[in-house]
Design a protein around this motif. Structure first.
Motif, short mmCIF file in Angstrom:
data_model
loop_
_atom_site.label_atom_id
_atom_site.label_comp_id
_atom_site.label_asym_id
_atom_site.label_seq_id
_atom_site.Cartn_x
_atom_site.Cartn_y
_atom_site.Cartn_z
N SER A 185 0.84 -1.20 0.00
CA SER A 185 0.00 0.00 0.00
C SER A 185 0.88 1.25 0.00
O SER A 185 2.09 1.19 0.22
CB SER A 185 -0.90 0.00 1.23
OG SER A 185 -0.13 0.10 2.42
N GLN A 186 0.25 2.38 -0.25
CA GLN A 186 1.00 3.64 -0.27
C GLN A 186 1.64 3.93 1.08
O GLN A 186 2.74 4.50 1.15
CB GLN A 186 0.07 4.77 -0.68
CG GLN A 186 -0.43 4.67 -2.11
CD GLN A 186 -1.32 5.83 -2.49
OE1 GLN A 186 -1.69 6.65 -1.67
NE2 GLN A 186 -1.67 5.89 -3.78
N LEU A 187 0.96 3.54 2.16
CA LEU A 187 1.52 3.76 3.49
C LEU A 187 2.79 2.94 3.69
O LEU A 187 3.79 3.44 4.24
CB LEU A 187 0.48 3.39 4.56
CG LEU A 187 0.85 3.71 6.01
CD1 LEU A 187 1.08 5.21 6.18
CD2 LEU A 187 -0.22 3.20 6.97
N TRP A 188 2.76 1.68 3.21
CA TRP A 188 3.95 0.84 3.31
C TRP A 188 5.09 1.38 2.45
O TRP A 188 6.26 1.34 2.84
CB TRP A 188 3.62 -0.59 2.91
CG TRP A 188 3.11 -1.44 4.04
CD1 TRP A 188 1.84 -1.87 4.25
CD2 TRP A 188 3.89 -1.94 5.13
NE1 TRP A 188 1.76 -2.62 5.40
CE2 TRP A 188 3.00 -2.68 5.97
CE3 TRP A 188 5.23 -1.85 5.50
CZ2 TRP A 188 3.43 -3.31 7.13
CZ3 TRP A 188 5.65 -2.47 6.67
CH2 TRP A 188 4.76 -3.19 7.46
N LEU A 189 4.76 1.88 1.27
CA LEU A 189 5.80 2.45 0.41
C LEU A 189 6.46 3.66 1.05
O LEU A 189 7.67 3.85 0.97
CB LEU A 189 5.20 2.82 -0.95
CG LEU A 189 4.79 1.66 -1.86
CD1 LEU A 189 4.15 2.18 -3.13
CD2 LEU A 189 6.00 0.79 -2.19
N ALA A 248 12.46 4.33 5.80
CA ALA A 248 13.41 3.36 6.33
C ALA A 248 14.71 3.38 5.52
O ALA A 248 15.81 3.25 6.08
CB ALA A 248 12.79 1.96 6.30
N ALA A 249 14.59 3.56 4.20
CA ALA A 249 15.79 3.61 3.36
C ALA A 249 16.65 4.81 3.71
O ALA A 249 17.89 4.71 3.78
CB ALA A 249 15.39 3.65 1.89
N SER A 297 10.92 0.46 -3.89
CA SER A 297 9.83 1.42 -3.67
C SER A 297 9.46 2.14 -4.96
O SER A 297 8.27 2.33 -5.26
CB SER A 297 10.24 2.44 -2.60
OG SER A 297 10.54 1.80 -1.38
N TRP A 298 10.46 2.54 -5.75
CA TRP A 298 10.17 3.22 -7.00
C TRP A 298 9.43 2.29 -7.97
O TRP A 298 8.47 2.70 -8.63
CB TRP A 298 11.45 3.72 -7.64
CG TRP A 298 11.27 4.19 -9.06
CD1 TRP A 298 11.85 3.66 -10.17
CD2 TRP A 298 10.44 5.25 -9.52
NE1 TRP A 298 11.44 4.32 -11.30
CE2 TRP A 298 10.56 5.31 -10.93
CE3 TRP A 298 9.60 6.17 -8.90
CZ2 TRP A 298 9.89 6.24 -11.71
CZ3 TRP A 298 8.92 7.09 -9.67
CH2 TRP A 298 9.06 7.13 -11.06
N ALA A 299 9.85 1.04 -8.05
CA ALA A 299 9.20 0.09 -8.95
C ALA A 299 7.74 -0.14 -8.53
O ALA A 299 6.84 -0.13 -9.38
CB ALA A 299 9.96 -1.24 -8.95
N CYS A 300 7.50 -0.32 -7.25
CA CYS A 300 6.13 -0.54 -6.77
C CYS A 300 5.26 0.69 -6.96
O CYS A 300 4.07 0.59 -7.30
CB CYS A 300 6.14 -0.95 -5.30
SG CYS A 300 6.83 -2.59 -5.00
N CYS A 301 5.84 1.86 -6.75
CA CYS A 301 5.10 3.10 -6.94
C CYS A 301 4.68 3.26 -8.40
O CYS A 301 3.53 3.62 -8.71
CB CYS A 301 5.94 4.28 -6.49
SG CYS A 301 5.09 5.87 -6.53
#
Length: 746
Positions: free
Chosen positions: A23-27, A33-34, A53-57
């Motif tokens: 989800s957007q919150l996890w991203l 965290a990064a 994160s970029w790939a999932c976004c």
């Protein structure tokens, strides 16, 4: 630094195996965290999380741009611009059909995706790229047939960022074409006008990357010889053009014909970059083209500055830029094959000891590419040409130094038709000679068909390939080849005696059911052949090859209708078929050698089979050959397109018929699966094979009502995709829809 870049690339590549997107919150949490890990100097994990994160976004944006499910199946008026090159299909005896993409789609009644893939049967006007149209479209959310080891159309759609598909009912042109797409359309039109007959499609493929005009015979020759890359604009074409431009400037300078006021090196580099980018844009910037353009530009920039450049640097820069610009490219097979082939070549040649003669360099290039790609091709159930290296050794120089320069020169001379026509004639002659040679080579040795392999076998094979490609092998050749041997052993399902595995394949508006016992195999129907689409070739054969099924003991065709027997000839040609049986043996081509459907009982590996046909049948549907399968007392019935009258006759001949599984007759048509029949056979499960949004309205509400009244569990290939039944285990079926992937909607 290289390790951090590889960690970032690893995060981008992981998108391919993500079942559900965070989800957007996890991203947001991953990004925070990064950054926190970055401060703690945990650089590898930090860069990996940033890439992931970029790939999932990016994937989330693609999913949000898909058609709303409330609009699925609705017809709307919309406006948009035709992008890309429309693909026309010409089939004898059928109206023309055009498939194209529409960008910037707008409708007054709903919000639409930015890009839509459409088809238009028998359009009243010629549709061209760059034009703006107002169209009445029956919209469909991204969907498609899904079978084991088959093409995942949904993955392809999201990788192309196509948020919907649809069929055009009517349309009106609002504005004439303009821009790059229209220019490409004009060039294609001029090529087809001036090129010699039979060579237009090949020339368009070389100039524009448009393979829609290649004939079936051309594709078969290219696939059989492993030379498909020659007809799809690839890195080889881009690099060759850039090298020709650079060499032209260099030799002008050496011959003293270059003006002293203009520095030759920056000019050569800039002109080469411009040529590569122009050709790439003209070809549509496919993945191999993107990779080649980036590698050429990086190499030329380093050359401009007189600095040494590692080939691996250009490769990694190309890889990371392609992934950054479009992370969804990891869903395309071409991405993996393109970068794997180039990576194998760099690995083999960057560590060589001493220079090689030109002839040895050419032969080893083809050998390395063939060896490096073989594990990936086999793992993807794709054919491997044994004579591919030989075909490439002959075809690559001929295309690179004769056919392609003539083709590009002819395209450049299009403003002068007389000159262009003469040059294109020479190019067509050169390509004709090339295909003649490829046809001759293809007859020498059949292609090696791939089958599904385990992850362990693929890993061992890749290690063996790496050992083979090293200039001084770490292991003897015999040990390296031994690591590749598990790749030859397909991953197969071992069935116990008395058990039958039944696959109801997802072939759209048609039917194909594959039944396998411990040592025997039967295919009931072979899928449809409609509007040039052969489900036997595209869907049934890949499943058989993926399961390493090289023969069929029986090909049973219920009757001769195209939605059941359309793919039979392709299946017959692709695998060894011991016997062909049909409810209408005389209605099939003589090459099938079909036998009549005689009432017969037999047993294979503890599984009982029984055929039946209505002797008083009057039409093709009533002549359907019925098959009953029984394993450990569990029964499955297939009735083809048998109607209610035929079902009544079946019950008369088999009065005690009871089944656990019923493949619903005639795809759920109102004329079949009568209430009395359902009550008599009392199935626990009903399996419906049909296409989503089919024009016949299958399954009919009345049929569904009959099944629901008897509390029958219904499975539908349009929704559940391919369905697997382990007959004899009394278990619920497994469906391809249960295979979770982030790009598949529930």
């Amino acid at each position: 630094m290289h390790v951090l870049v590889l960690a970032f690339i690893g995060g981008l590549l992981c998108l391919r195996w993500v079942p559900v997107l965070p989800s957007q919150l996890w991203l947001l949490f991953f990004v925070v965290a990064a950054l926190f890990l970055l401060k703690m100097r945990l650089f590898l994990l930090s860069f990996f999380l940033l890439g992931f994160s970029w790939a999932c976004c990016s994937a989330q944006w693609a999913l949000h741009d898909q058609l709303d499910l409330d609009l699925d199946g609705r017809t709307l008026w919309l406006e948009g611009i035709v992008v890309g090159l429309p693909q026309w299909s010409h089939i004898a005896g059928q109206p023309r059909t055009v498939r194209f993409e529409l960008a910037d789609a707008e409708s007054r009644r709903a919000k639409l995706p930015q890009r839509i893939r459409l088809s238009w049967r028998a359009p009243p006007q010629t549709l061209k790229a760059g034009e703006r149209w107002r169209l009445a479209v029956r919209l469909k959310s991204p969907d498609g047939s899904l079978n084991p080891y088959g093409f995942d159309y949904q993955a392809w759609l999201i990788a192309q960022r196509l948020g919907a598909t649809g069929s055009v009912k009517a349309g009106q042109r609002l504005a004439v074409g303009r821009g790059l797409h229209h220019w490409r359309e004009q060039v294609r039109s001029r090529l087809y006008q001036l090129a010699p007959e039979g060579a237009q499609g090949v020339l368009a493929a070389l100039v524009l990357g448009d393979g829609s005009g290649l004939s079936t015979a051309h594709w078969q020759s290219l696939q059989a010889t492993g030379t498909v890359h020659l007809m799809v604009i690839s890195g080889q074409h881009i690099s060759l053009l850039a090298a020709l431009v650079y060499a032209a400037v260099f030799w002008l300078m050496r011959l003293g014909c270059w003006p002293n006021c203009l520095p030759w090196l920056p000019t050569a580099c800039l002109l080469s970059m411009l040529a590569a980018l122009s050709y790439g844009a003209f070809a549509g910037f496919a993945v191999p083209v993107q990779r080649a353009c980036i590698m050429v530009m990086v190499t030329l920039l380093w050359r401009w500055r007189f600095q040494y450049l590692s080939v691996w640097t250009a490769y990694i820069v190309a890889l990371i830029l392609v992934l950054l610009l479009e992370p969804l490219v990891v869903l395309q097979v071409g991405f993996w094959l393109s970068f794997s082939a180039v990576g194998a070549l760099i690995f083999a040649f960057s560590a060589r000891l001493g220079p090689w003669p030109w002839w040895q360099l050419m032969t080893r290039t083809q050998w390395v590419a063939a060896v490096g790609l073989a594990p990936f091709l086999l793992a993807l159930s794709l054919p491997v040409s044994v004579l591919g290296p030989l075909a490439n050794i002959l075809a690559v120089p001929w295309l690179s130094f004769v056919a392609l320069p003539l083709t590009l020169l002819g395209a450049a001379l299009l403003p002068w038709p007389t000159l262009a026509q003469e040059v294109l004639k020479l190019a067509g002659w050169a390509l004709q000679w090339m295909f003649t040679g490829l046809d001759w080579i293809a007859q020498g040795w059949p292609v090696w068909e791939g089958s599904s392999v385990s992850l362990l076998a693929l890993t061992l094979a890749m290690l063996g390939v790496l050992c083979l490609l090293l200039p001084r092998p770490l292991l003897p050749w015999s040990a390296a080849l031994a690591l590749c041997l598990p790749l030859l052993q397909p991953k197969s399902t071992h069935l116990a005696t008395g058990i039958a595995q039944v696959w109801v394949l997802d072939v759209g508006q048609g039917q194909a059911v594959w039944i396998k016992t411990a040592r025997h195999s039967l295919l009931y129907d072979a899928g449809p052949f409609m509007a040039g689409f052969d489900a036997g070739e595209r869907m049934v054969v890949p499943v058989l090859r993926g399961f390493a099924q090289r023969h069929l003991d029986e090909l049973l065709l219920s009757h001769a209708d195209a939605d059941h027997a359309g793919g039979a000839q392709t299946v017959f040609n692709a695998v060894q078929v011991k016997r062909v049986v049909s409810g209408q043996p005389q209605a099939h081509p003589l090459t099938l050698r079909a036998q009549p459907c005689l009432e017969e009982r037999w047993q294979w590996d503890g599984v009982n089979f029984q055929r039946w046909q209505w002797k008083q049948a009057k039409d093709s549907n009533q002549k359907s050959c019925v098959l009953l399968i029984e394993a450990q007392g569990e029964r499955l019935l297939l009735t083809g397109d048998l109607d209610a009258a035929g079902e009544a006759a079946l019950l008369t001949d088999w009065p005690a018929l009871k089944v656990n599984w019923l493949v619903v007759g005639h795809h759920g048509s109102r004329t079949s699966t009568s209430k009395r029949f359902v009550q008599q056979v009392a199935p626990q499960y009903a399996l419906i094979s049909r296409g989503k949004h089919n024009s016949y309205g299958h399954p009919h509400p009345q049929v569904l009502m009959h099944l629901q009244e008897q509390q029958v569990q219904i499975y539908d290939t349009a929704l559940d995709k391919a369905i697997r039944v382990n007959l004899g285990t009394y278990q619920a079926p497994w469906t391809m829809a249960q295979q979770v992937r982030f790009w598949r909607r529930k």
